[in-house]
Motif scaffolding. Sequence first.
Motif, PDB file in Angstrom:
ATOM      1  N   LYS A  25       0.837  -1.196   0.000  1.00  0.00           N
ATOM      2  CA  LYS A  25       0.000   0.000   0.000  1.00  0.00           C
ATOM      3  C   LYS A  25       0.876   1.253   0.000  1.00  0.00           C
ATOM      4  CE  LYS A  25      -4.132  -1.852   0.132  1.00  0.00           C
ATOM      5  NZ  LYS A  25      -5.141  -1.572  -0.926  1.00  0.00           N
ATOM      6  N   LYS A  26       0.331   2.358  -0.500  1.00  0.00           N
ATOM      7  CA  LYS A  26       1.107   3.602  -0.569  1.00  0.00           C
ATOM      8  C   LYS A  26       1.361   4.194   0.812  1.00  0.00           C
ATOM      9  CE  LYS A  26      -0.487   4.826  -5.202  1.00  0.00           C
ATOM     10  NZ  LYS A  26      -1.315   5.753  -6.013  1.00  0.00           N
ATOM     11  N   ALA A  27       0.492   3.882   1.745  1.00  0.00           N
ATOM     12  CA  ALA A  27       0.648   4.334   3.132  1.00  0.00           C
ATOM     13  C   ALA A  27      -0.244   3.457   3.999  1.00  0.00           C
ATOM     14  CB  ALA A  27       0.267   5.799   3.280  1.00  0.00           C
ATOM     15  N   LEU A  28       0.006   3.502   5.294  1.00  0.00           N
ATOM     16  CA  LEU A  28      -0.792   2.751   6.266  1.00  0.00           C
ATOM     17  C   LEU A  28      -1.087   3.653   7.452  1.00  0.00           C
ATOM     18  CD1 LEU A  28      -1.970   0.217   7.726  1.00  0.00           C
ATOM     19  CD2 LEU A  28       0.391  -0.301   8.454  1.00  0.00           C
ATOM     20  N   LEU A  29      -2.360   3.804   7.755  1.00  0.00           N
ATOM     21  CA  LEU A  29      -2.789   4.572   8.918  1.00  0.00           C
ATOM     22  C   LEU A  29      -3.319   3.610   9.970  1.00  0.00           C
ATOM     23  CD1 LEU A  29      -3.509   7.189  10.435  1.00  0.00           C
ATOM     24  CD2 LEU A  29      -5.676   7.210   9.153  1.00  0.00           C
ATOM     25  N   VAL A  30      -2.664   3.592  11.122  1.00  0.00           N
ATOM     26  CA  VAL A  30      -3.096   2.776  12.260  1.00  0.00           C
ATOM     27  C   VAL A  30      -3.665   3.728  13.306  1.00  0.00           C
ATOM     28  CG1 VAL A  30      -2.393   1.143  14.055  1.00  0.00           C
ATOM     29  CG2 VAL A  30      -1.323   1.039  11.783  1.00  0.00           C
ATOM     30  N   MET A  31      -4.918   3.491  13.679  1.00  0.00           N
ATOM     31  CA  MET A  31      -5.606   4.362  14.637  1.00  0.00           C
ATOM     32  C   MET A  31      -5.987   3.547  15.868  1.00  0.00           C
ATOM     33  SD  MET A  31      -8.247   6.324  12.026  1.00  0.00           S
ATOM     34  CE  MET A  31      -9.241   4.855  11.712  1.00  0.00           C
ATOM     35  N   PHE A  32      -5.558   3.994  17.031  1.00  0.00           N
ATOM     36  CA  PHE A  32      -6.013   3.373  18.277  1.00  0.00           C
ATOM     37  C   PHE A  32      -7.216   4.169  18.763  1.00  0.00           C
ATOM     38  CE2 PHE A  32      -1.845   1.661  17.765  1.00  0.00           C
ATOM     39  CZ  PHE A  32      -1.934   0.382  18.284  1.00  0.00           C
ATOM     40  N   VAL A  33      -8.361   3.506  18.789  1.00  0.00           N
ATOM     41  CA  VAL A  33      -9.619   4.156  19.145  1.00  0.00           C
ATOM     42  C   VAL A  33     -10.395   3.234  20.083  1.00  0.00           C
ATOM     43  CG1 VAL A  33      -9.721   5.425  16.953  1.00  0.00           C
ATOM     44  CG2 VAL A  33     -10.847   3.202  17.136  1.00  0.00           C
ATOM     45  N   CYS A  34     -11.595   3.639  20.438  1.00  0.00           N
ATOM     46  CA  CYS A  34     -12.507   2.782  21.188  1.00  0.00           C
ATOM     47  C   CYS A  34     -13.913   3.323  20.980  1.00  0.00           C
ATOM     48  CB  CYS A  34     -12.137   2.719  22.674  1.00  0.00           C
ATOM     49  SG  CYS A  34     -12.408   4.266  23.551  1.00  0.00           S
ATOM     50  N   ASN A  35     -14.889   2.671  21.560  1.00  0.00           N
ATOM     51  CA  ASN A  35     -16.273   3.101  21.371  1.00  0.00           C
ATOM     52  C   ASN A  35     -16.699   4.220  22.311  1.00  0.00           C
ATOM     53  OD1 ASN A  35     -16.493   1.072  19.470  1.00  0.00           O
ATOM     54  ND2 ASN A  35     -17.730  -0.274  20.749  1.00  0.00           N
ATOM     55  N   HIS A  36     -16.296   4.126  23.586  1.00  0.00           N
ATOM     56  CA  HIS A  36     -16.933   4.963  24.608  1.00  0.00           C
ATOM     57  C   HIS A  36     -16.258   6.312  24.836  1.00  0.00           C
ATOM     58  CE1 HIS A  36     -13.782   3.780  27.517  1.00  0.00           C
ATOM     59  NE2 HIS A  36     -14.193   4.832  28.205  1.00  0.00           N
ATOM     60  N   CYS A  37     -15.042   6.503  24.366  1.00  0.00           N
ATOM     61  CA  CYS A  37     -14.275   7.713  24.670  1.00  0.00           C
ATOM     62  C   CYS A  37     -14.898   8.954  24.024  1.00  0.00           C
ATOM     63  CB  CYS A  37     -12.841   7.535  24.176  1.00  0.00           C
ATOM     64  SG  CYS A  37     -11.837   9.036  24.255  1.00  0.00           S
ATOM     65  N   PRO A  38     -15.131  10.017  24.789  1.00  0.00           N
ATOM     66  CA  PRO A  38     -15.712  11.234  24.195  1.00  0.00           C
ATOM     67  C   PRO A  38     -14.806  11.885  23.155  1.00  0.00           C
ATOM     68  CG  PRO A  38     -15.090  11.607  26.497  1.00  0.00           C
ATOM     69  CD  PRO A  38     -14.995  10.142  26.260  1.00  0.00           C
ATOM     70  N   TYR A  39     -13.506  11.704  23.275  1.00  0.00           N
ATOM     71  CA  TYR A  39     -12.589  12.265  22.281  1.00  0.00           C
ATOM     72  C   TYR A  39     -12.749  11.545  20.938  1.00  0.00           C
ATOM     73  CZ  TYR A  39     -10.123  14.898  25.909  1.00  0.00           C
ATOM     74  OH  TYR A  39      -9.807  15.775  26.925  1.00  0.00           O
ATOM     75  N   VAL A  40     -12.955  10.233  20.984  1.00  0.00           N
ATOM     76  CA  VAL A  40     -13.168   9.475  19.747  1.00  0.00           C
ATOM     77  C   VAL A  40     -14.542   9.808  19.166  1.00  0.00           C
ATOM     78  CG1 VAL A  40     -13.346   7.183  18.708  1.00  0.00           C
ATOM     79  CG2 VAL A  40     -11.631   7.610  20.473  1.00  0.00           C
TER      80      VAL A  40
END
Length: 197
Positions: free
Chosen positions: A36-51
């Motif tokens: 792939k030309k790039a790879l974006l890895v995101m650490f997220v979750c369901n409940h966090c207000p920031y997410v």
Amino acid sequence: MVRTASTMLPLGTQAPDFSLQECDGGTVSLADFAGKKALLVMFVCNHCPYVKHVADQLKVLADDYLAKDVAVVAISSNDADAYPDDSPEKMSEEKKARGYAFPYLFDGDQKVAQAYAAACTPDFFLFDGDQKLAYRGQLDSSRPKTEIPVTGEDLRAAIDAVLAGESPSETQRPSLGCNIKWKEGNEPAYFNSAGVS
């Protein structure tokens, strides 16, 4: 909730390997994104207000760049026993509700979060075509309860630079969010229980 900033993993770091359960079934590995030309890895979750604050933009951004041969993957590393809203079952519901077109993976033993030195949700890691770290930091300057619109401008500028064969600006601001909810005994050395102001 502990307000926590990114660890700012050194640029040039090779993407740590992973092979994780997809919330809808099956397994997704780092090797699946080779070429792939790039790879974006995101650490997220369901409940966090920031997410939750940026979730709509995460979908739009991912849809924009998946069409440009950028691989996008989200990982939830939270302790799902203590935070059942972040269980794989709830992740599957969230993925469908948000219309995410990217894999949403469950890091049950939290080893992948530790390998990436992930600290908060959301935490973003952009790798180039050789899977070397080109950007780590905020999506943009918007935060919950601010008037700043969610545009994804910082992360978008970094992805655009990588796609153009250039290095993103070295001026990179840490992402900020809730701390990853570590299982007792799993807290990494970089975890600051006091958070940031």
